[in-house]
Design an enzyme around this catalytic site. Structure first.
Site, mmCIF file in Angstrom:
data_model
loop_
_atom_site.group_PDB
_atom_site.id
_atom_site.type_symbol
_atom_site.label_atom_id
_atom_site.label_comp_id
_atom_site.label_asym_id
_atom_site.label_seq_id
_atom_site.Cartn_x
_atom_site.Cartn_y
_atom_site.Cartn_z
ATOM 1 N N GLY A 46 0.769 -1.250 0.000
ATOM 2 C CA GLY A 46 0.000 0.000 0.000
ATOM 3 C C GLY A 46 0.796 1.294 0.000
ATOM 4 O O GLY A 46 0.320 2.310 -0.498
ATOM 5 N N GLU A 101 3.757 4.178 6.028
ATOM 6 C CA GLU A 101 2.587 3.300 5.920
ATOM 7 C C GLU A 101 1.477 4.049 5.173
ATOM 8 O O GLU A 101 1.418 5.277 5.202
ATOM 9 C CB GLU A 101 2.177 2.879 7.341
ATOM 10 C CG GLU A 101 0.939 2.038 7.486
ATOM 11 C CD GLU A 101 0.941 0.682 6.809
ATOM 12 O OE1 GLU A 101 1.254 0.629 5.598
ATOM 13 O OE2 GLU A 101 0.575 -0.309 7.451
ATOM 14 N N ASP A 105 -5.749 2.180 10.665
ATOM 15 C CA ASP A 105 -7.163 1.895 10.865
ATOM 16 C C ASP A 105 -7.336 1.492 12.342
ATOM 17 O O ASP A 105 -7.412 2.364 13.209
ATOM 18 C CB ASP A 105 -7.515 0.777 9.874
ATOM 19 C CG ASP A 105 -8.974 0.398 9.832
ATOM 20 O OD1 ASP A 105 -9.818 1.280 9.764
ATOM 21 O OD2 ASP A 105 -9.273 -0.810 9.862
ATOM 22 N N LYS A 133 -7.919 6.726 9.994
ATOM 23 C CA LYS A 133 -9.358 6.695 10.301
ATOM 24 C C LYS A 133 -9.473 6.692 11.821
ATOM 25 O O LYS A 133 -9.523 5.619 12.432
ATOM 26 C CB LYS A 133 -9.990 5.408 9.749
ATOM 27 C CG LYS A 133 -10.003 5.280 8.238
ATOM 28 C CD LYS A 133 -10.622 3.929 7.875
ATOM 29 C CE LYS A 133 -10.576 3.643 6.401
ATOM 30 N NZ LYS A 133 -11.001 2.249 6.095
ATOM 31 N N VAL A 155 -11.278 3.108 1.348
ATOM 32 C CA VAL A 155 -10.703 3.951 0.302
ATOM 33 C C VAL A 155 -9.686 3.184 -0.532
ATOM 34 O O VAL A 155 -9.045 2.240 -0.048
ATOM 35 C CB VAL A 155 -10.047 5.228 0.883
ATOM 36 C CG1 VAL A 155 -11.108 6.172 1.440
ATOM 37 C CG2 VAL A 155 -9.006 4.906 1.938
ATOM 38 N N ASP A 161 -5.628 -0.361 -1.988
ATOM 39 C CA ASP A 161 -6.363 -1.278 -2.858
ATOM 40 C C ASP A 161 -7.656 -1.767 -2.251
ATOM 41 O O ASP A 161 -7.881 -1.677 -1.049
ATOM 42 C CB ASP A 161 -5.504 -2.514 -3.132
ATOM 43 C CG ASP A 161 -5.414 -3.415 -1.900
ATOM 44 O OD1 ASP A 161 -5.047 -2.912 -0.825
ATOM 45 O OD2 ASP A 161 -5.752 -4.611 -2.001
ATOM 46 N N ARG A 167 -5.139 0.396 -7.225
ATOM 47 C CA ARG A 167 -3.987 0.989 -6.542
ATOM 48 C C ARG A 167 -3.433 2.216 -7.263
ATOM 49 O O ARG A 167 -2.836 3.084 -6.640
ATOM 50 C CB ARG A 167 -2.839 -0.022 -6.442
ATOM 51 C CG ARG A 167 -3.013 -1.063 -5.378
ATOM 52 C CD ARG A 167 -1.686 -1.794 -5.160
ATOM 53 N NE ARG A 167 -1.898 -3.078 -4.532
ATOM 54 C CZ ARG A 167 -2.064 -3.260 -3.210
ATOM 55 N NH1 ARG A 167 -2.028 -2.226 -2.403
ATOM 56 N NH2 ARG A 167 -2.256 -4.451 -2.713
HETATM 57 P P1 IMP Z 1 -4.847 -1.675 10.916
HETATM 58 O O1 IMP Z 1 -3.905 -2.745 11.357
HETATM 59 O O2 IMP Z 1 -6.279 -2.004 11.287
HETATM 60 O O3 IMP Z 1 -4.454 -0.285 11.381
HETATM 61 O O4 IMP Z 1 -4.920 -1.716 9.351
HETATM 62 C C1 IMP Z 1 -3.948 -1.203 8.567
HETATM 63 C C2 IMP Z 1 -3.958 -1.881 7.216
HETATM 64 O O5 IMP Z 1 -5.280 -2.208 6.771
HETATM 65 C C3 IMP Z 1 -3.406 -0.940 6.190
HETATM 66 O O6 IMP Z 1 -2.017 -1.107 6.065
HETATM 67 C C4 IMP Z 1 -4.148 -1.342 4.943
HETATM 68 O O7 IMP Z 1 -3.445 -2.387 4.303
HETATM 69 C C5 IMP Z 1 -5.456 -1.877 5.416
HETATM 70 N N1 IMP Z 1 -6.559 -0.903 5.282
HETATM 71 C C6 IMP Z 1 -7.304 -0.375 6.270
HETATM 72 N N2 IMP Z 1 -8.240 0.449 5.802
HETATM 73 C C7 IMP Z 1 -8.089 0.465 4.456
HETATM 74 C C8 IMP Z 1 -8.785 1.153 3.389
HETATM 75 O O8 IMP Z 1 -9.742 1.943 3.570
HETATM 76 N N3 IMP Z 1 -8.339 0.893 2.138
HETATM 77 C C9 IMP Z 1 -7.296 0.058 1.874
HETATM 78 N N4 IMP Z 1 -6.625 -0.591 2.831
HETATM 79 C C10 IMP Z 1 -7.014 -0.398 4.124
HETATM 80 MG MG MG Z 2 -1.043 -1.926 4.427
#
Ligand code: IMP
Ligand code: MG
Length: 181
Positions: A46, A101, A105, A133, A155, A161, A167
């Site tokens: 990403g 990064e 999320d 987010k 998104v 993606d 992408r």
């Molecule tokens: P976290 O571990 O929940 O913070 O998630 C982070 C990872 O989830 C990111 O590196 C992305 O790969 C993926 N991700 C979370 N939200 C999105 C989104 O809206 N679009 C695309 N990838 C996302």
């Molecule tokens: Mg990622």
């Protein structure tokens, strides 16, 4: 600007992204000035476009390496366990390290990654994340450089993606619901 038919609306335009990338690169260049060679770590896949644009604007010497991570999935576990699919080639001990990064999320991915990297005893460790987010955060993680806060929608574009598609859109867009349902 032509909007892809799978996109509901633009969340961050190409212009806004490019302006913010220039600002972030200037801030990072100022903060690391005189610190020697910085190690930039891009999280695949990403972050690849964000990293490419950001690093070409940096005014400090740096090397680039990549890691690939995989989440065990949010329903399978409450611990947010993450797995390293591909590790660094560079040794980061006693180096100034900046992780790049795409999005934060829940925060589990970055939290885990920073723990792993800290154990390798870098001189310093910071993070630069394009999107956040905030409503979705489950674990508190320090983000030293942030591009944009966005609402809780899926998104794509600018490296991000949905099922490995979209992408290479030049903007960040919210996916239409019918595309992922
Ligand atoms: P976290 O571990 O929940 O913070 O998630 C982070 C990872 O989830 C990111 O590196 C992305 O790969 C993926 N991700 C979370 N939200 C999105 C989104 O809206 N679009 C695309 N990838 C996302
Ligand atoms: Mg990622």
């Amino acid at each position: 600007m032509d909007i892809h038919p799978d996109i509901e609306r633009v969340i961050v335009s190409e212009d806004k992204i490019q302006t913010r990338v220039v600002e972030l690169a200037a801030q990072i260049s100022q903060d690391y000035a005189g610190d020697g060679q910085l190690v930039i770590i891009g999280i695949l896949k990403g972050a690849f476009i964000f990293l490419a644009d950001l690093t070409r604007r940096l005014a400090v010497p740096h090397r680039i390496d990549f890691m690939s991570l995989s989440s065990y999935g949010q329903t399978a576990t409450t611990t947010g366990a993450v797995r390293i699919i591909m590790d660094l080639r560079l040794d980061i001990e006693s180096r100034h390290v900046l992780v790049i990064e795409d999005i934060i999320d829940s925060g589990y991915t970055l939290h885990y990654l920073l723990d792993v990297l800290r154990a390798r005893r870098p001189a310093s460790l910071k993070s630069c994340v394009l999107l956040s987010k905030p409503e979705r955060r489950k674990v508190d993680v320090p983000v030293d450089y942030l591009g944009f806060e966005i609402p809780d929608v899926w998104v794509v574009g600018y490296g991000l993606d949905y099922a490995d598609t979209h992408r290479t859109l030049s903007y960040i867009g919210a996916l239409k619901r019918e595309v992922y349902e």
